[in-house]
Design an enzyme around this catalytic site. Structure first.
Site, PDB file in Angstrom:
ATOM      1  N   HIS A  78       1.706  -1.471   5.229  1.00 35.92           N
ATOM      2  CA  HIS A  78       1.294  -0.602   4.543  1.00 35.92           C
ATOM      3  C   HIS A  78       2.330   0.016   4.570  1.00 35.92           C
ATOM      4  O   HIS A  78       3.615   0.224   4.912  1.00 35.92           O
ATOM      5  CB  HIS A  78       0.419   0.278   5.972  1.00 35.92           C
ATOM      6  CG  HIS A  78       1.543   0.627   7.297  1.00 35.92           C
ATOM      7  ND1 HIS A  78       2.177   1.317   7.020  1.00 35.92           N
ATOM      8  CD2 HIS A  78       1.921   0.362   8.759  1.00 35.92           C
ATOM      9  CE1 HIS A  78       2.858   1.786   8.385  1.00 35.92           C
ATOM     10  NE2 HIS A  78       1.981   0.668   9.074  1.00 35.92           N
ATOM     11  N   ASP A  80       2.636   3.186   3.365  1.00 38.73           N
ATOM     12  CA  ASP A  80       3.015   5.076   4.516  1.00 38.73           C
ATOM     13  C   ASP A  80       3.915   4.615   5.946  1.00 38.73           C
ATOM     14  O   ASP A  80       3.728   3.713   6.085  1.00 38.73           O
ATOM     15  CB  ASP A  80       1.696   6.136   4.251  1.00 38.73           C
ATOM     16  CG  ASP A  80      -0.163   5.164   4.962  1.00 38.73           C
ATOM     17  OD1 ASP A  80       0.018   3.945   5.243  1.00 38.73           O
ATOM     18  OD2 ASP A  80      -0.237   5.780   5.791  1.00 38.73           O
ATOM     19  N   ASP A 111       8.959   0.912  10.941  1.00 34.79           N
ATOM     20  CA  ASP A 111       7.058   1.112  10.702  1.00 34.79           C
ATOM     21  C   ASP A 111       6.711   1.226   9.556  1.00 34.79           C
ATOM     22  O   ASP A 111       6.822   2.321   8.735  1.00 34.79           O
ATOM     23  CB  ASP A 111       6.205   1.692  12.104  1.00 34.79           C
ATOM     24  CG  ASP A 111       5.515   2.193  12.008  1.00 34.79           C
ATOM     25  OD1 ASP A 111       4.379   1.061  11.110  1.00 34.79           O
ATOM     26  OD2 ASP A 111       4.636   3.150  12.507  1.00 34.79           O
ATOM     27  N   GLU A 145      -2.343   3.344   5.913  1.00 39.19           N
ATOM     28  CA  GLU A 145      -2.492   2.903   7.398  1.00 39.19           C
ATOM     29  C   GLU A 145      -2.213   3.617   8.283  1.00 39.19           C
ATOM     30  O   GLU A 145      -3.322   3.903   9.724  1.00 39.19           O
ATOM     31  CB  GLU A 145      -1.317   1.466   7.363  1.00 39.19           C
ATOM     32  CG  GLU A 145      -2.303   0.566   9.125  1.00 39.19           C
ATOM     33  CD  GLU A 145      -1.538   1.161  10.703  1.00 39.19           C
ATOM     34  OE1 GLU A 145      -2.021   1.049  11.473  1.00 39.19           O
ATOM     35  OE2 GLU A 145      -0.402   1.881  10.374  1.00 39.19           O
ATOM     36  N   GLU A 173       1.729  -6.024  11.293  1.00 33.26           N
ATOM     37  CA  GLU A 173       3.499  -5.689  12.048  1.00 33.26           C
ATOM     38  C   GLU A 173       3.593  -5.334  13.779  1.00 33.26           C
ATOM     39  O   GLU A 173       1.673  -5.379  14.069  1.00 33.26           O
ATOM     40  CB  GLU A 173       3.157  -3.770  11.565  1.00 33.26           C
ATOM     41  CG  GLU A 173       1.658  -3.086  12.321  1.00 33.26           C
ATOM     42  CD  GLU A 173       2.275  -1.994  11.450  1.00 33.26           C
ATOM     43  OE1 GLU A 173       3.585  -1.198  11.858  1.00 33.26           O
ATOM     44  OE2 GLU A 173       1.164  -1.428  10.773  1.00 33.26           O
TER      45      GLU A 173
HETATM   46 ZN    ZN Z   1       2.844   0.468  10.761  1.00 31.74          ZN
END
Ligand code: ZN
Length: 399
Positions: A78, A80, A111, A145, A173
């Protein structure tokens, strides 16, 4: 400074980290332009689709295999990232500054902007080495996400564009692990947001009315908290369990009442419940409804969100992609632990339509800083991850 500064892959990673993709203040477009530039540099075709709306782009870069009719491999990440509180950071959250230990500080470092660029780096290395893969690889970059994927992966998986990709397996992830063992996630719990709308006798606050909303709340809340305590004890007493294996129940909101000396006719209590794989959904709803009935009734159970039961991805020899994935770790003598993800990721949306999906981020010996202040990843860890993905992509695409 070390030679990490000069490393091309580290440079690309840091450039990606400097694009702020915190919604809703920022647009995804600069991020999309950056990913398109990466596709062009790799000499690979790409497509941008917007099934969730004009502001919700999904970029898919494709490396066609020699046997393109075989189900393909999706490498998803993702775009974002979650919000930042810059005053609590020791480095600018979108500066991607690197310290003398090679720690790169930025929101998204773990992340999961790392993973998106590591996929591309692995493919660059394989392409440069003249490798040909059997299956087609689709590297996808999705929006939103961190908002549950409603306008991202959720819309994407039901689109014709997605169906035409003929995905047979997906990687997405995971989470860093502080020790040597790599965490691999094969399932997720189901998220429920439950509202209990509790009606009761109203009247003056100086009397002892029967069946008040407060009395009913006390009873039902007690039952739910008892169940919560059972889960706390299970987790404490069994070292084999992790948070993803137990049910979590949390009271998240309470609303009601008009005035301090009036007994309210309605109290609404909201619970965040994460239902583990071993719990029968209908049975548990029945139990909640029974507790509500035991108060004398007058409680409406309303689901703001009720995720269905989603089958886990098989981690045995019946899943050729699992066998291929795991063999890389075995051959390198790397330790893994297979876990149920504690939160929710886009992988659940793929599993929900029957596509096997694993959550994995190649970050061992790494302090977990996702969503935290001073999120960082070490350059060395990042580069090691690329080596791992090279082997994983090779095995998966030839499975
Ligand atoms: Zn994530």
């Amino acid at each position: 400074m070390s030679n990490w500064e000069q490393n091309e892959e580290i440079q690309i990673f840091r450039e990606y980290l400097r694009i702020p993709t915190v919604q809703p203040e920022n647009s995804y477009e600069p991020c999309v332009a950056f990913i398109i530039k990466q596709a062009e540099n790799l000499g690979l075709p790409y497509k941008v689709d917007r099934p969730g709306g004009p502001d919700k782009p999904i970029v898919v870069i494709t490396w066609q295999g020699t046997n393109p009719e075989l189900p393909s491999i999706m490498l998803n990440s993702h775009m974002d990232v979650v919000a930042v509180f810059p005053e609590s950071w020791t480095h600018p959250p979108f500066g991607a500054e690197m310290d003398s230990d090679g720690r790169i500080f930025a929101r998204g470092a773990q992340d999961m902007k790392c993973v998106g660029m590591q996929y591309l780096a692995a493919i660059r290395a394989l392409k440069n080495a003249g490798v040909k893969l059997k299956r087609t690889i689709h590297i996808s970059f999705v929006p939103d996400e961190e908002f549950g994927g409603k306008l991202g992966m959720d819309k994407f998986v039901s689109s014709d564009v997605f169906k035409n990709l003929n995905i047979g397996f997906s990687l997405d992830e995971g989470i860093a692990s502080p020790d040597e063992v790599f965490s691999i996630f094969y399932a997720e719990r189901s998220t429920w947001h439950v509202h209990l709308k509790i009606s009761g006798t109203t009247g003056h606050g100086s009397l002892l009315h029967e069946n008040t909303a407060g009395c009913k709340l006390n009873y039902v809340l007690g039952k739910l908290m008892d169940r919560r305590q059972e889960e706390v004890d299970r987790l404490k007493n069994n070292p084999n369990l992790t948070i993803g294996d137990v049910m979590t129940i949390n009271l998240t909101k309470i609303n009601g009442g008009v005035q301090s000396n009036v007994v309210p006719s309605l109290i609404v209590a909201v619970f965040d419940i994460r239902v583990p794989l071993n719990v029968d959904h209908d049975e548990f709803v029945k139990m909640i409804k029974n507790w509500c009935e035991e108060t004398g009734g007058g409680i409406e159970v309303f689901f703001e969100f009720r995720e269905p039961k989603i089958e886990a991805t098989k981690i045995d020899s019946s899943n050729i992609f699992w066998t291929a994935f795991k063999s890389v770790f075995d051959e390198l003598d790397l330790k893994t632990r297979e876990l149920v993800f504690p939160g929710a990721t886009d992988s659940r949306l793929l599993r929900n339509i029957g596509i096997p999906a694993l959550g994995f981020s190649p970050m061992n010996f790494t302090t977990v800083t996702l969503h935290a202040n001073d999120e960082y990843l070490k350059a060395e860890t990042y580069l090691n991850g690329i080596e791992l993905y090279k082997k994983l992509v090779l095995k998966l695409a030839n499975a």
